[in-house]
Design a protein around this motif. Structure first.
Motif, PDB file in Angstrom:
ATOM      1  N   ARG A   3      33.691 -59.211  66.228  1.00  0.00           N
ATOM      2  CA  ARG A   3      32.392 -59.111  65.565  1.00  0.00           C
ATOM      3  C   ARG A   3      31.738 -57.788  65.956  1.00  0.00           C
ATOM      4  O   ARG A   3      31.642 -57.455  67.141  1.00  0.00           O
ATOM      5  N   ALA A  17      29.776 -50.746  57.614  1.00  0.00           N
ATOM      6  CA  ALA A  17      30.076 -52.161  57.436  1.00  0.00           C
ATOM      7  C   ALA A  17      31.185 -52.369  56.406  1.00  0.00           C
ATOM      8  O   ALA A  17      32.085 -53.200  56.595  1.00  0.00           O
ATOM      9  N   LEU A  18      31.134 -51.629  55.303  1.00  0.00           N
ATOM     10  CA  LEU A  18      32.190 -51.723  54.297  1.00  0.00           C
ATOM     11  C   LEU A  18      33.547 -51.350  54.886  1.00  0.00           C
ATOM     12  O   LEU A  18      34.561 -52.021  54.634  1.00  0.00           O
ATOM     13  N   HIS A  21      34.748 -54.013  57.396  1.00  0.00           N
ATOM     14  CA  HIS A  21      35.187 -55.195  56.656  1.00  0.00           C
ATOM     15  C   HIS A  21      36.573 -54.976  56.065  1.00  0.00           C
ATOM     16  O   HIS A  21      37.440 -55.864  56.138  1.00  0.00           O
ATOM     17  N   ASP A  26      34.678 -58.389  61.507  1.00  0.00           N
ATOM     18  CA  ASP A  26      33.494 -59.134  61.086  1.00  0.00           C
ATOM     19  C   ASP A  26      32.270 -58.259  61.345  1.00  0.00           C
ATOM     20  O   ASP A  26      31.724 -58.239  62.455  1.00  0.00           O
ATOM     21  N   ALA A  27      31.821 -57.535  60.341  1.00  0.00           N
ATOM     22  CA  ALA A  27      30.680 -56.627  60.478  1.00  0.00           C
ATOM     23  C   ALA A  27      29.425 -57.299  59.955  1.00  0.00           C
ATOM     24  O   ALA A  27      29.421 -57.884  58.862  1.00  0.00           O
ATOM     25  N   ARG A  28      28.327 -57.186  60.717  1.00  0.00           N
ATOM     26  CA  ARG A  28      27.040 -57.751  60.325  1.00  0.00           C
ATOM     27  C   ARG A  28      25.978 -56.670  60.471  1.00  0.00           C
ATOM     28  O   ARG A  28      25.902 -56.001  61.512  1.00  0.00           O
ATOM     29  N   GLN A 111      24.869 -50.964  50.091  1.00  0.00           N
ATOM     30  CA  GLN A 111      24.460 -52.237  50.680  1.00  0.00           C
ATOM     31  C   GLN A 111      24.776 -53.407  49.747  1.00  0.00           C
ATOM     32  O   GLN A 111      25.269 -54.458  50.184  1.00  0.00           O
ATOM     33  N   ALA A 114      28.418 -54.098  49.919  1.00  0.00           N
ATOM     34  CA  ALA A 114      28.776 -54.771  51.170  1.00  0.00           C
ATOM     35  C   ALA A 114      28.489 -56.269  51.073  1.00  0.00           C
ATOM     36  O   ALA A 114      29.323 -57.108  51.453  1.00  0.00           O
ATOM     37  N   ARG A 117      30.933 -58.157  48.978  1.00  0.00           N
ATOM     38  CA  ARG A 117      32.225 -58.391  49.620  1.00  0.00           C
ATOM     39  C   ARG A 117      32.146 -59.397  50.767  1.00  0.00           C
ATOM     40  O   ARG A 117      33.159 -59.670  51.414  1.00  0.00           O
ATOM     41  N   VAL A 119      29.756 -59.224  53.465  1.00  0.00           N
ATOM     42  CA  VAL A 119      29.110 -58.735  54.686  1.00  0.00           C
ATOM     43  C   VAL A 119      27.688 -59.295  54.759  1.00  0.00           C
ATOM     44  O   VAL A 119      26.938 -59.245  53.783  1.00  0.00           O
ATOM     45  N   THR A 120      27.310 -59.823  55.905  1.00  0.00           N
ATOM     46  CA  THR A 120      25.954 -60.318  56.113  1.00  0.00           C
ATOM     47  C   THR A 120      25.023 -59.140  56.372  1.00  0.00           C
ATOM     48  O   THR A 120      25.297 -58.311  57.244  1.00  0.00           O
TER      49      THR A 120
END
Length: 386
Positions: A3, A17-18, A21, A26-28, A111, A114, A117, A119-120
Motif C-alpha cells: 500500500r 497513483a496511475l 496502480h 495499492d495506491a491511495r 484524477q 485514476a 481504474r 484508485v481511491t
C-alpha cells in the motif's frame, strides 16, 4: 499488494497513483483541496517527453481530448522580425506532439482516470504529520483521521507539507522573475496553426499560442525583485495589465495588443525553484514532482518532469528487489535530469543564459533522449543497467 499513500492529487500525485496502480501496487491518494479544482487560471505546455510518459500510463486519449497540439515554434525579436522557426519535439507522432492545455484540466483528467481504474482518491485530507517505523508509515490529517501504508509519496507541490515534515530547512527560492498568464479573444491572430510564438522583448519574455477556437493563450516573464506575496494574491487583472503594457509597448510585436485584449483571466506568480541537492527521501517517505525539484517555468518542463517521475518510480518499485533498492535506483535515475532542468531554467530566468558544460554553475549532466525513451518504456526493466 504493497500500500502506497500518495499525498497530493494534482498532476504529480494523480500520475504517480496511475503508475503505481499499473505496476500492481495499492495506491491511495489524499488531496487537501475539497474538490479536484486546482490552479484553474494557469496553462502549461506538455513536451514530447511528458506525452511519452502519459503514453506509458495509457492515458494519452484522456489528455489529447484537452487543449490543442503544438507542432512548431517561431521566435520574434523586439522589432517583430521572425528570427527562427523550428519543429517542436516529436511532432510526427500524434501521441507525442507538444500539447497546450490548462493545468487544472490536466490534473482533473488524470484524477478522473485514476478513480475510473479503481484508485481511491480522498479530498479534503490536509496532512499535518507523518510518522514512520520499521513496519510502515502513517499520515495524520487535520480532520483527525489517519492512513497507514508501506510507503508515502509526497506529491504535494512547491510548498510541500511532506517535505516540511522531514526537511523543514528546505525552502523554495525566488528564481528572478514574475510570471503572468492570460487568455485573450478577438485578437485577430491566425487560429489553429499549432504554433507557439516566443518573443524576445526588451523588458519581458513573452509567448503565445492560438487555440483552434481563436483564444490566445499567453504568458510573460518579467525580471526584477519579487512582488510581495500579498500583492500577487490580491492584484486585479486590470492592475496586472497596466503593469505589463508599458513594458510590452517598448517593442513592435503582437504582445501588447494581446494583453490589452485580455479580460479578467490574468494570473501572476513568482518563478520559484527548489535548490538542487535538497533531500528527497527519509526512510519510507519520498518526494516527487515540484515537491522534490520545482524549477522556474522558463524551460516549460515542470509537468512533463513530474509525469516522468511517476513512470520511473513505479517501474523501480516493480523491478527492484526491496523498497530501499527501488528508491535508491529511482533517485539515481532522476536526480541528474531534473537538477539539470532546475539549473538551466533558473539561469534563463535570471538572465544568465544556458550555462557552459565546463563553466561555473554548469548544469548537471542528464540522460540523452534514447536513454529517456528506455526509462519511459513500460516494458523495459530498470533493474538492468544499459
Amino acid at each position: 499488494m504493497a500500500r502506497v499513500l500518495v499525498i497530493g492529487g494534482g498532476i504529480a500525485g494523480a500520475a504517480t497513483a496511475l503508475a503505481l496502480h499499473r505496476a500492481g501496487l495499492d495506491a491511495r491518494v489524499y488531496e487537501a483541496h475539497p474538490d479536484s479544482a486546482e490552479d484553474l487560471g494557469a496553462f502549461l505546455t506538455l513536451a514530447s517527453n511528458g506525452m511519452r510518459a502519459l503514453a506509458a500510463l495509457e492515458v494519452s486519449a484522456a489528455v489529447t481530448a484537452l487543449g490543442f497540439p503544438l507542432t512548431s515554434m517561431r521566435v520574434l525579436d523586439g522589432a517583430g522580425t521572425q528570427v527562427a522557426q523550428v519543429p517542436l519535439g516529436e511532432a510526427a507522432d500524434p501521441l507525442l506532439r507538444y500539447r497546450c492545455l490548462r493545468r487544472g484540466d490536466l490534473g482533473s483528467a488524470l484524477q478522473t482516470e485514476a478513480v475510473r481504474r479503481g484508485v481511491t482518491v480522498r479530498h479534503g485530507a490536509r496532512l499535518v504529520s507523518v510518522e514512520q517505523d520499521a513496519d510502515g508509515v502513517t499520515a495524520r490529517f487535520a480532520d483527525g483521521t489517519s492512513a497507514s501504508g508501506d510507503l508515502l509519496i509526497g506529491a504535494d507541490g512547491l510548498n510541500s507539507a511532506v517535505r516540511a515534515a522531514f526537511a523543514p530547512a528546505v525552502r523554495p527560492r525566488y528564481a528572478g522573475q514574475q510570471v503572468f498568464y492570460g487568455y485573450a479573444s478577438a485578437v485577430g491572430l491566425p487560429a489553429g496553426d499549432a504554433r507557439i510564438t516566443m518573443v524576445r522583448g526588451s523588458a519581458a519574455a513573452f509567448g503565445f499560442a492560438v487555440s483552434p477556437e481563436g483564444e490566445t493563450y499567453w504568458f510573460a516573464r518579467v525580471g526584477g525583485d519579487p512582488l510581495p506575496a500579498a500583492e500577487t494574491g490580491d492584484g486585479t487583472s486590470a492592475g496586472w495589465r497596466e503593469t505589463l503594457l508599458p513594458l510590452l509597448r517598448e517593442d513592435d510585436t503582437p504582445a501588447a495588443d494581446i494583453v490589452a485584449a485580455t479580460g479578467d483571466d490574468v494570473l501572476v506568480t513568482r518563478a520559484t525553484e527548489i535548490p538542487p541537492g535538497s533531500p528527497w527521501r527519509s526512510g519510507r517517505v519520498l518526494l516527487v514532482g515540484d515537491a522534490a525539484h520545482a524549477a522556474s517555468p522558463a524551460t516549460g518542463q515542470g509537468a512533463s518532469m513530474a509525469l516522468e517521475d511517476a513512470v520511473v518510480l513505479a517501474k523501480c518499485l516493480r523491478d527492484l528487489p526491496g523498497t530501499d533498492a527501488a528508491l535508491a535506483r529511482y533517485e539515481e535515475l532522476r536526480r541528474p535530469r531534473v537538477e539539470h532542468n532546475i539549473t538551466v531554467s533558473g539561469n534563463i530566468s535570471r538572465g544568465l543564459g544556458t550555462p557552459s558544460p565546463a563553466g561555473r554553475g554548469a548544469a548537471p549532466s542528464r540522460p540523452g533522449e534514447e536513454e529517456l525513451a528506455r526509462l519511459l518504456d513500460w516494458t523495459a526493466d530498470l533493474s538492468a543497467r544499459p
